[in-house]
Design an enzyme around this catalytic site. Structure first.
Site, PDB file in Angstrom:
ATOM      1  N   ASP A  88      10.055   5.574 -10.344  1.00 21.79           N
ATOM      2  CA  ASP A  88       9.631   6.290 -11.546  1.00 21.79           C
ATOM      3  C   ASP A  88      10.441   7.566 -11.781  1.00 21.79           C
ATOM      4  OD1 ASP A  88       7.768   4.346 -11.986  1.00 21.79           O
ATOM      5  OD2 ASP A  88       6.084   5.467 -11.165  1.00 21.79           O
TER       6      ASP A  88
ATOM      7  N   SER B 211       0.817  -1.212   0.000  1.00 21.82           N
ATOM      8  CA  SER B 211       0.000   0.000   0.000  1.00 21.82           C
ATOM      9  C   SER B 211       0.856   1.269   0.000  1.00 21.82           C
ATOM     10  CB  SER B 211      -0.951  -0.048   1.197  1.00 21.82           C
ATOM     11  OG  SER B 211      -1.969   0.897   1.081  1.00 21.82           O
TER      12      SER B 211
ATOM     13  N   LYS C 284      -0.641  -4.577  -3.215  1.00 22.35           N
ATOM     14  CA  LYS C 284      -1.958  -4.093  -2.790  1.00 22.35           C
ATOM     15  C   LYS C 284      -2.086  -2.627  -3.174  1.00 22.35           C
ATOM     16  CE  LYS C 284      -5.224  -3.646   1.009  1.00 22.35           C
ATOM     17  NZ  LYS C 284      -5.599  -2.248   0.668  1.00 22.35           N
TER      18      LYS C 284
END
Length: 694
Positions: free
Chosen positions: A473, A462, A488
């Protein structure tokens, strides 16, 4: 709750009258709850799916499996007898018609009575443990029994397995029979006490889980347990439990709890017995409802509980005594420490690494809303730690340890990310209407801009995945650890059912609550964190990486997907080429390390055992296997790498082969920056790794 304000109420709802059974039939209030839960699922689940004939088919199968996961009671003929409902359950639940639920429960009660009576006779029979026969270990590998004879044979092997398990503990046959008679009597007694609320919970949960594995329905009792589990002052042993095929299985060891501090209870261990302080006898909890087991284990801080545990790795049943304790917020707080790698690893030049352990992304929302100065916050504590590193003379790199971090507040994930990147998007969130909202770090600076390593494992979930995904990224640092994180990438909301606004219209208080998946996370590059997680740049051997712990192993998990990338500006501090060089250097070191050789041996043994489809019922064979496992287990106990340090105690990154290799990878990464800086000075027109400053 605003999300439920637009629900419609149908006056004069026609609810069928149901025949009473031992547990009591569902009521009109239950029917209303079922209808409203279905409407919430239809309207607000993030997938946009609706309850239709395909849902009905999945619900039909899941409901039978939720009642009988080991396929020991229902026969194929039972499912065939109810087959006419297979495509009608969508319409029935919308009407609040629970006829199917009551009828299936009646049949289940009938079959259970028959099977327990048969089991009681088998317990007193003689078994030949010299025969070379086996029992299927995973119910997913078998179908429903095609005949009473096939079911009888399953039970003969089941009871033989039960007896053998206790013989392996060297219990006397008289005591074994007494214990098993009691186990199956208790099973029958517990089932006879099933209440309408339990039936409703099982059915609506089965419906919700056809949408995704994190949506479920909680009765008032279960909701109370859930609220306690969300409380940071939880009193108990600090373990999340789940019922799998009749066994209570450990799914999470909560940081700061008694189980973590003790260290003996492991993931995937099965709890088969519970005894309170001062009790000589254990209560057998095999086949017991999970809520009842949780209530046996939970208790006041300072009291003790004893657990009989069947280890996930095999071997002898262990007895673990734990002193219940409160899990305080300080036990889950950020911790930081600086390591001199010249001293720790014997490097030939000075190199200091600051390690920050983030056990969860916590935030005191009440304190924040009230304007309390210094309210508890992960981002505040991480910033404080970074400032302490700077005050100590600075560090050459930072390692952020997110292993075992199950997530927490989205706000904190964004703010912690903002300490390491300049302002820009951090995560994208999709709602049930398909609307995408971009959440950004708005701070125009960084608290630390040097080389960064993020350490994750299969239990990083999460909010942890939001942070790791953003760092990856942006090319801001490298990810090290298991092959991928948990996966998740969804958000759940707990909605009272019926909604609070409707209490005055239906004349009842809430029957429970629906835990519903209402949002999905996406990285700034457009990839979902759902299912596939965030993949590591450098993978290290770890037993967790081979356990079925990720989202991808859950039934009906939402699929990985993509949306458009956000508008963000990556930095040149990491790349696939850098990751490949770091992985290759690490692989060579791991191959030459005797401690990692032992880890790989344990993994190979685990994979071999995990892929077995059957368990032997030959006593000599089982004792031989146990002796082998015990020898290996004793060896492991002497050298076990405890990768999750005790809360608030000891080093943040204990010395062991795994953690030291993380530091060596970090040293390699720093050296790349140093080499790049040297090359940049020699050839200033060539591109180099970008270091925005620390």
């Amino acid at each position: 709750m605003l999300i439920a304000a637009s629900l419609t109420v149908t006056a004069g709802l026609a609810v069928p009258l149901f025949a009473q059974n031992d547990g009591g039939a569902t009521t009109q209030a239950d029917a209303t709850t079922a209808r409203m839960a279905a409407e919430l699922l239809d309207r607000y689940h993030v997938s946009g799916k609706t309850i239709d004939n395909e849902t009905s088919k999945r619900l039909f199968t899941r409901f039978f499996e939720s009642l009988d996961p080991a396929k020991l009671y229902f026969e194929q003929s039972d499912l065939d007898a109810f087959r006419r409902y297979e495509t009608q359950l969508d319409d029935a639940v919308r009407r609040g018609d629970l006829t199917f639920v009551n009828a299936v429960y009646d049949r289940y009660q009938e079959r259970l009575e028959q099977r327990v009576a048969f089991a009681q006779r088998l317990i007193d029979s003689e078994f030949d443990f010299t025969q070379d026969e086996s029992i299927v270990s995973d119910p997913d590998d078998i179908g429903w029994a095609a005949s009473p004879e096939e079911m009888n044979e399953r039970w003969r092997k089941r009871i033989k397995y039960d007896v053998l398990q206790l013989r392996l503990e060297d219990e006397a046959m008289e005591d074994i029979r007494e214990r098993l008679h009691k186990r199956y009597s208790n099973l029958l007694s517990i089932q006879r006490q099933v209440e309408p609320a339990d039936k409703l919970e099982t059915f609506i949960t089965a419906l919700a889980m056809t949408f995704d594995p994190h949506s479920s329905f909680m009765s008032e009792k279960t909701l109370e347990d859930f609220q306690i589990s969300m409380n940071l002052s939880l009193e108990g042993i600090g373990a999340a439990l789940q019922n799998e095929d009749g066994y209570v299985t450990v799914k999470q060891i909560i940081q700061g709890g008694a189980a973590e501090e003790d260290g003996r209870l492991k993931l995937e261990d099965k709890i088969i017995g519970v005894a309170q302080e001062g009790e000589a006898e254990f209560t057998d909890v095999v086949e017991m409802r999970i809520g009842n087991v949780v209530r046996l284990i939970r208790g006041e801080s300072g009291t003790t509980v004893r657990l009989q545990v069947l280890p996930a790795a095999g071997g002898e049943v262990k007895v673990i005594e734990l002193k219940r304790r409160k899990i305080e917020l300080k036990d889950s707080a950020v911790r930081g420490e600086i390591y001199d790698l010249q001293e720790r690893l014997g490097l030939d030049q000075p190199l200091k690494v600051g390690v920050i352990n983030i056990p969860s992304f916590y935030r005191d929302f009440a304190g924040a809303n009230a304007g309390v100065e210094g309210f508890s916050s992960t981002s505040r504590d991480v910033l404080k730690t970074l400032q302490e590193f700077r005050d100590a003379g600075g560090v050459d790199a930072v390692v952020v340890d997110l292993r075992y971090d199950g997530g927490g507040a989205l706000t904190e994930a964004i703010e912690v990310t903002g300490l390491f990147i300049d302002e820009g998007p951090v995560v994208q969130v999709k709602d049930p209407a398909g609307k995408i909202e971009v959440h950004s770090d708005e701070r125009p600076d960084v608290a630390y801009g040097g080389p960064l390593v993020v350490l994750t494992n299969r239990l990083s979930a999460s909010a942890s995945e939001i942070f790791a995904g953003a760092i990856k990224d942006y090319g801001r640092g490298i990810i090290v650890g298991d092959e991928t994180t948990h996966g998740k990438g969804t958000v759940q909301n707990v909605m009272p059912v019926p909604p609070k606004q409707l209490f005055n219209l239906i004349g009842n208080a809430s029957q429970g609550a629906l835990k519903l998946t209402i949002q999905q996370f996406y990285r700034v590059n457009g990839d979902s964190t759902q299912n596939l997680g965030v993949r590591s740049d450098v993978v290290l051997p770890d037993m967790l990486d081979h356990m079925e712990l990720g989202e991808q192993f859950l039934d009906n998990a939402l699929e990985f997907d993509r949306i458009d990338a956000a508008d963000f500006s990556p930095v040149a501090m990491a790349s696939p080429a850098i990751a490949a060089r770091l992985q290759e250097a690490s692989k060579q070191r791991v191959a030459a390390d005797p401690e990692f050789a032992k880890t790989l041996e344990r993994i190979a043994r685990y994979e071999r055992d995990k892929n077995r489809k059957t368990v032997s019922l030959n006593e000599a064979e089982r004792r031989r296997e146990r002796a082998e496992l015990k020898a290996l287990s004793d060896d492991e106990d002497e050298e076990e790498d405890d990768l999750q340090p005790a809360p608030g105690e000891g080093p943040v990154l204990p010395e062991n082969a795994y953690n030291d290799e993380v530091l060596r990878i970090t040293a390699d990464y720093v050296q790349m920056f140093r080499n790049a800086a040297t090359a940049q000075r020699a050839t200033p027109n060539q591109p180099a790794l970008a270091v925005p400053g620390s």
